[in-house]
Design an enzyme around this catalytic site. Structure first.
Site, PDB file in Angstrom:
ATOM      1  N   TYR A   1       0.902  -1.249   0.138  1.00 51.16           N
ATOM      2  CA  TYR A   1      -0.010   0.018  -0.054  1.00 51.16           C
ATOM      3  C   TYR A   1       1.025   1.216   0.047  1.00 51.16           C
ATOM      4  O   TYR A   1       0.764   2.091  -0.812  1.00 51.16           O
ATOM      5  CB  TYR A   1      -0.627   0.056   1.162  1.00 51.16           C
ATOM      6  CG  TYR A   1      -1.956   1.084   1.338  1.00 51.16           C
ATOM      7  CD1 TYR A   1      -3.066   1.059   0.613  1.00 51.16           C
ATOM      8  CD2 TYR A   1      -1.775   2.116   2.298  1.00 51.16           C
ATOM      9  CE1 TYR A   1      -4.034   2.180   0.779  1.00 51.16           C
ATOM     10  CE2 TYR A   1      -2.751   3.188   2.512  1.00 51.16           C
ATOM     11  CZ  TYR A   1      -3.769   3.213   1.731  1.00 51.16           C
ATOM     12  OH  TYR A   1      -4.743   3.872   1.797  1.00 51.16           O
TER      13      TYR A   1
ATOM     14  N   LYS B   1       1.245   4.387  -2.534  1.00 48.51           N
ATOM     15  CA  LYS B   1       0.647   5.817  -2.103  1.00 48.51           C
ATOM     16  C   LYS B   1       1.918   6.940  -2.382  1.00 48.51           C
ATOM     17  O   LYS B   1       1.596   8.068  -2.343  1.00 48.51           O
ATOM     18  CB  LYS B   1       0.044   5.780  -0.899  1.00 48.51           C
ATOM     19  CG  LYS B   1      -1.176   5.037  -0.538  1.00 48.51           C
ATOM     20  CD  LYS B   1      -2.345   5.503  -1.504  1.00 48.51           C
ATOM     21  CE  LYS B   1      -3.635   5.012  -1.405  1.00 48.51           C
ATOM     22  NZ  LYS B   1      -4.673   5.502  -2.330  1.00 48.51           N
TER      23      LYS B   1
HETATM   24  P1  NAD Z   1     -13.382   2.490   0.840  1.00 52.82           P
HETATM   25  O1  NAD Z   1     -12.903   1.103   0.831  1.00 52.82           O
HETATM   26  O2  NAD Z   1     -14.558   2.909   1.768  1.00 52.82           O
HETATM   27  O3  NAD Z   1     -13.911   2.944  -0.643  1.00 52.82           O
HETATM   28  C1  NAD Z   1     -12.993   2.565  -1.530  1.00 52.82           C
HETATM   29  C2  NAD Z   1     -13.988   2.684  -3.016  1.00 52.82           C
HETATM   30  O4  NAD Z   1     -13.155   2.150  -4.253  1.00 52.82           O
HETATM   31  C3  NAD Z   1     -15.158   1.356  -2.965  1.00 52.82           C
HETATM   32  O5  NAD Z   1     -16.258   1.964  -3.149  1.00 52.82           O
HETATM   33  C4  NAD Z   1     -14.581   0.581  -3.904  1.00 52.82           C
HETATM   34  O6  NAD Z   1     -15.700  -0.257  -4.443  1.00 52.82           O
HETATM   35  C5  NAD Z   1     -14.054   1.270  -5.089  1.00 52.82           C
HETATM   36  N1  NAD Z   1     -12.834   0.452  -5.774  1.00 52.82           N
HETATM   37  C6  NAD Z   1     -12.015  -0.577  -5.284  1.00 52.82           C
HETATM   38  N2  NAD Z   1     -11.446  -1.300  -6.129  1.00 52.82           N
HETATM   39  C7  NAD Z   1     -11.928  -0.846  -7.392  1.00 52.82           C
HETATM   40  C8  NAD Z   1     -11.557  -0.958  -8.714  1.00 52.82           C
HETATM   41  N3  NAD Z   1     -10.757  -2.006  -9.160  1.00 52.82           N
HETATM   42  N4  NAD Z   1     -12.443  -0.205  -9.767  1.00 52.82           N
HETATM   43  C9  NAD Z   1     -13.264   0.734  -9.233  1.00 52.82           C
HETATM   44  N5  NAD Z   1     -13.430   0.698  -7.874  1.00 52.82           N
HETATM   45  C10 NAD Z   1     -12.854   0.302  -6.835  1.00 52.82           C
HETATM   46  O7  NAD Z   1     -12.075   3.554   1.086  1.00 52.82           O
HETATM   47  P2  NAD Z   1     -11.757   4.722   1.768  1.00 52.82           P
HETATM   48  O8  NAD Z   1     -11.411   4.487   3.121  1.00 52.82           O
HETATM   49  O9  NAD Z   1     -13.264   5.852   1.529  1.00 52.82           O
HETATM   50  O10 NAD Z   1     -10.666   5.415   0.996  1.00 52.82           O
HETATM   51  C11 NAD Z   1     -10.719   5.975  -0.451  1.00 52.82           C
HETATM   52  C12 NAD Z   1      -9.223   6.495  -0.763  1.00 52.82           C
HETATM   53  O11 NAD Z   1      -8.563   7.002   0.247  1.00 52.82           O
HETATM   54  C13 NAD Z   1      -8.101   5.323  -1.163  1.00 52.82           C
HETATM   55  O12 NAD Z   1      -7.474   5.404  -2.415  1.00 52.82           O
HETATM   56  C14 NAD Z   1      -7.589   4.920   0.165  1.00 52.82           C
HETATM   57  O13 NAD Z   1      -6.252   4.398   0.055  1.00 52.82           O
HETATM   58  C15 NAD Z   1      -7.309   6.626   0.495  1.00 52.82           C
HETATM   59  N6  NAD Z   1      -7.145   6.565   2.056  1.00 52.82           N
HETATM   60  C16 NAD Z   1      -7.957   6.265   2.828  1.00 52.82           C
HETATM   61  C17 NAD Z   1      -7.569   6.538   4.304  1.00 52.82           C
HETATM   62  C18 NAD Z   1      -8.429   6.030   5.287  1.00 52.82           C
HETATM   63  O14 NAD Z   1      -8.277   6.290   6.463  1.00 52.82           O
HETATM   64  N7  NAD Z   1      -9.880   5.701   5.164  1.00 52.82           N
HETATM   65  C19 NAD Z   1      -6.701   7.086   4.576  1.00 52.82           C
HETATM   66  C20 NAD Z   1      -5.797   7.436   3.628  1.00 52.82           C
HETATM   67  C21 NAD Z   1      -5.869   7.246   2.197  1.00 52.82           C
END
Ligand code: NAD
Length: 246
Positions: A153, A157
């Protein structure tokens, strides 16, 4: 925020979590919104339409170039342009390095890194023709600082930061901007998968605010970066993490 009304904004992974909050925020700002997700985003889109927002759901797999090309084509066919791409779709498949398999490495690279390449490449011809556009990509504090059990991951990132900075240098003259958002620990399904005790003892102790961030707090940063108020911000990585990294 300035300049978002009637803009066409495409959010990958917009059916849940931060992506959903971001899509809703852009809709509130008067934008036309495309939710592009592997998962069903119809409910979110229908809720927006009920509030007279112009919105579209497209099912996409960001790892598949044909699927991504169809996504961009559908957005352009429906709304005539693409002003903002939010590369938000992302996954985790955590394990310590000694147990990490090639399969979980490849899976995370495919979505979080190649998926960002695929989606950006698909919207670029339209943005270059417009001579305007903003591409915002989800990085993470884990990309900036690393994290135990998240080498795959973290690689993605950190990787998207390099891509973003390169694109900013290549295409600033074409009127395009590229920035990354680096959230800390945000209360979405991705983070709620972490066992309660680990969350309390290993994660929340590092956040001076003592709480997880809200998806809406990340959405606000995306909206700002896409707006005219951020016109001179290009190639940046902005953290939204409640000071957990200082
Ligand atoms: P989440 O799991 O709630 O949502 C991710 C979405 O991406 C889902 O709706 C899923 O269906 C979609 N997805 C996954 N694989 C896919 C694919 N191959 N094609 C199309 N859609 C796809 O995640 P989140 O927590 O809302 O995170 C969103 C973004 O923010 C991510 O990139 C994550 O790495 C980043 N992020 C999240 C956090 C956190 O604390 N939640 C922290 C840092 C970064």
């Amino acid at each position: 925020m300035r300049g978002l009304k009637d803009k066409v904004v495409l959010v990958t992974g917009g059916a849940s979590g931060i992506g959903k909050a971001t899509a809703l925020r852009f809709a509130e700002e008067g934008a036309k919104v495309v939710i592009a997700d592997f998962a069903d985003g119809l409910e979110v889109v229908n809720a927006m339409k009920a509030k007279n927002v112009e919105a579209l759901y497209v099912q996409v797999n960001v790892t598949d170039t044909d699927s991504v090309a169809a996504m961009a084509a559908k957005a352009i066919e429906t709304f005539g342009r693409i002003d903002v791409l939010v590369n938000n779709a992302g996954i985790t498949k955590d394990s310590m390095m000694k147990k990490m398999t090639k399969e979980t490495w490849d899976a995370v690279i495919a979505v979080n890194l190649t998926g960002v390449f695929n989606c950006t490449a698909a919207v670029l011809p339209q943005m270059l023709q417009q001579q305007s556009g903003v591409v915002l990509t989800a990085s993470s504090v884990v990309g900036l600082y690393g994290n135990m059990g998240q080498a795959n991951y973290a690689a993605t990132k950190w990787g998207v930061i390099g891509m973003t900075k390169s694109w900013a240098k290549e295409m600033a003259k074409n009127g395009l901007r590229f920035n990354c958002v680096a959230p800390g620990f945000i209360g979405t399904d991705m983070v709620r998968k972490i066992p309660e005790q680990v969350l309390k003892e290993k994660i929340l102790v590092k956040v001076p605010a003592g709480r997880l961030g809200e998806p809406e707090e990340v959405a606000a940063l995306y909206a700002f970066l896409a707006s005219d108020d951020a016109k001179f911000i290009n190639g940046a990585v902005i953290s939204v993490d409640g000071a957990c990294t200082i």
